[in-house]
Design a protein around this motif. Structure first.
Motif, PDB file in Angstrom:
ATOM      1  N   VAL A  26       3.256 113.892  10.622  1.00 21.70           N
ATOM      2  CA  VAL A  26       3.347 114.118   9.178  1.00 21.70           C
ATOM      3  C   VAL A  26       4.753 113.785   8.685  1.00 21.70           C
ATOM      4  CG1 VAL A  26       3.305 115.898   7.371  1.00 21.70           C
ATOM      5  CG2 VAL A  26       1.479 115.803   9.074  1.00 21.70           C
ATOM      6  N   ALA A  29       5.081 110.076   8.668  1.00 24.10           N
ATOM      7  CA  ALA A  29       4.251 109.490   7.610  1.00 24.10           C
ATOM      8  C   ALA A  29       4.892 109.698   6.248  1.00 24.10           C
ATOM      9  CB  ALA A  29       2.851 110.096   7.649  1.00 24.10           C
ATOM     10  N   ARG A  30       5.460 110.871   6.021  1.00 27.48           N
ATOM     11  CA  ARG A  30       6.134 111.147   4.751  1.00 27.48           C
ATOM     12  C   ARG A  30       7.302 110.178   4.544  1.00 27.48           C
ATOM     13  NH1 ARG A  30       7.669 116.100   5.260  1.00 27.48           N
ATOM     14  NH2 ARG A  30       5.884 117.070   4.325  1.00 27.48           N
ATOM     15  N   TYR A  37       0.629 107.825   9.953  1.00 27.19           N
ATOM     16  CA  TYR A  37      -0.474 108.351   9.145  1.00 27.19           C
ATOM     17  C   TYR A  37      -1.815 107.875   9.697  1.00 27.19           C
ATOM     18  CZ  TYR A  37      -3.177 110.121   5.301  1.00 27.19           C
ATOM     19  OH  TYR A  37      -4.108 110.819   4.562  1.00 27.19           O
ATOM     20  N   GLU A  38      -1.855 106.654  10.171  1.00 29.08           N
ATOM     21  CA  GLU A  38      -3.081 106.136  10.784  1.00 29.08           C
ATOM     22  C   GLU A  38      -3.496 107.021  11.966  1.00 29.08           C
ATOM     23  OE1 GLU A  38      -4.292 102.290  13.472  1.00 29.08           O
ATOM     24  OE2 GLU A  38      -2.941 101.958  11.783  1.00 29.08           O
ATOM     25  N   LEU A  40      -2.834 110.211  12.294  1.00 28.76           N
ATOM     26  CA  LEU A  40      -3.354 111.450  11.710  1.00 28.76           C
ATOM     27  C   LEU A  40      -4.796 111.261  11.245  1.00 28.76           C
ATOM     28  CD1 LEU A  40      -0.227 112.581   9.680  1.00 28.76           C
ATOM     29  CD2 LEU A  40      -1.287 113.850  11.572  1.00 28.76           C
ATOM     30  N   TRP A  74      -2.646 110.745   1.507  1.00 29.16           N
ATOM     31  CA  TRP A  74      -1.563 109.775   1.733  1.00 29.16           C
ATOM     32  C   TRP A  74      -0.703 109.635   0.477  1.00 29.16           C
ATOM     33  CZ3 TRP A  74       1.406 107.392   5.012  1.00 29.16           C
ATOM     34  CH2 TRP A  74       2.058 106.217   4.670  1.00 29.16           C
ATOM     35  N   LEU A  77       1.348 112.962   0.001  1.00 29.38           N
ATOM     36  CA  LEU A  77       1.980 113.525   1.191  1.00 29.38           C
ATOM     37  C   LEU A  77       3.369 114.079   0.902  1.00 29.38           C
ATOM     38  CD1 LEU A  77       1.285 114.016   4.122  1.00 29.38           C
ATOM     39  CD2 LEU A  77       2.252 111.791   4.681  1.00 29.38           C
ATOM     40  N   ASP A  83       5.199 120.761   6.958  1.00 31.03           N
ATOM     41  CA  ASP A  83       4.470 119.795   7.782  1.00 31.03           C
ATOM     42  C   ASP A  83       3.405 120.471   8.648  1.00 31.03           C
ATOM     43  OD1 ASP A  83       6.108 117.888   6.679  1.00 31.03           O
ATOM     44  OD2 ASP A  83       7.340 117.603   8.471  1.00 31.03           O
TER      45      ASP A  83
END
Length: 196
Positions: A26, A29-30, A37-38, A40, A74, A77, A83
């Motif tokens: 996370v 991805a943020r 993110y993929e 996740l 997404w 986020l 997180d």
């Protein structure tokens, strides 16, 4: 070398994002790491899809909801403050999207809900027929619950969420969740009593 490839190489050198916990993914991805993110999405899409299919009774609607949830998460986020709260936030988004879908559409037809996959034991035809009938009765009983009861019951009994997590996901108190689950259990027990 492509910029995205550099990030992927760095992640692979660090052990690969597939091995990282949700909190780390996370955080990455943020910071714009689409590969994190993929991971996740790959990790959580199955449970979210199963929740949606059970709430909505339609694979097509569940696929749409699942996709909408992951795209929306997404996009938002950066709004997640903790997180470690990602999974609960994801379930809340999915549950709310399902409830909104249920409010905005026609009731599920029996033949559409019966298209859900049966995962009963393979073997004797009599046992398969009995299992299929039990699953059809359970699907029918679930459709008889209010959407809020169905959401609470599925989140607790199928997805193993705590009363507090469900309460946060639905924006209600834990006492309300307990009451909805108790009513759902009683109603399901009554409908399913012939199968005991």
């Amino acid at each position: 070398m492509v910029a995205g490839a550099v990030g992927l190489d760095d992640a692979q050198e660090a052990g690969g994002t597939g091995e990282l916990d949700d909190v780390t993914l996370v955080s990455r991805a943020r910071d714009g790491d689409a590969h994190a993110y993929e991971q996740l999405v790959l990790r959580h899409q199955g449970p979210i899809f199963r929740l949606a299919v059970r709430m909505l009774g339609s694979r097509a609607d569940a696929e749409d909801v699942t996709q909408e949830v992951f795209v929306g998460v997404w996009q938002r986020l950066g709004q997640l403050r903790d997180d470690a709260a990602f999974t609960g936030w994801l379930y809340r988004a999915a549950t709310n999207r399902c409830l909104n879908t249920l409010r905005s559409r026609r009731p599920v037809a029996d033949d559409e809900a019966d298209q859900l996959p049966d995962r009963g034991p393979v073997g004797k035809p009599e046992r398969e027929a009995e299992t299929s009938a039990q699953l059809a009765a359970l699907r029918s009983a679930l459709r008889g619950l209010t959407p809020q009861q169905r959401a609470c019951w599925l989140l607790r009994e199928v997805h193993g969420r705590s009363y507090e997590e469900i309460a946060r996901a639905l924006g209600v108190t834990s006492a309300t969740v307990r009451g909805r689950i108790a009513r759902a259990r009683a109603q399901l027990a009554e409908v399913m009593s012939p199968w005991r």
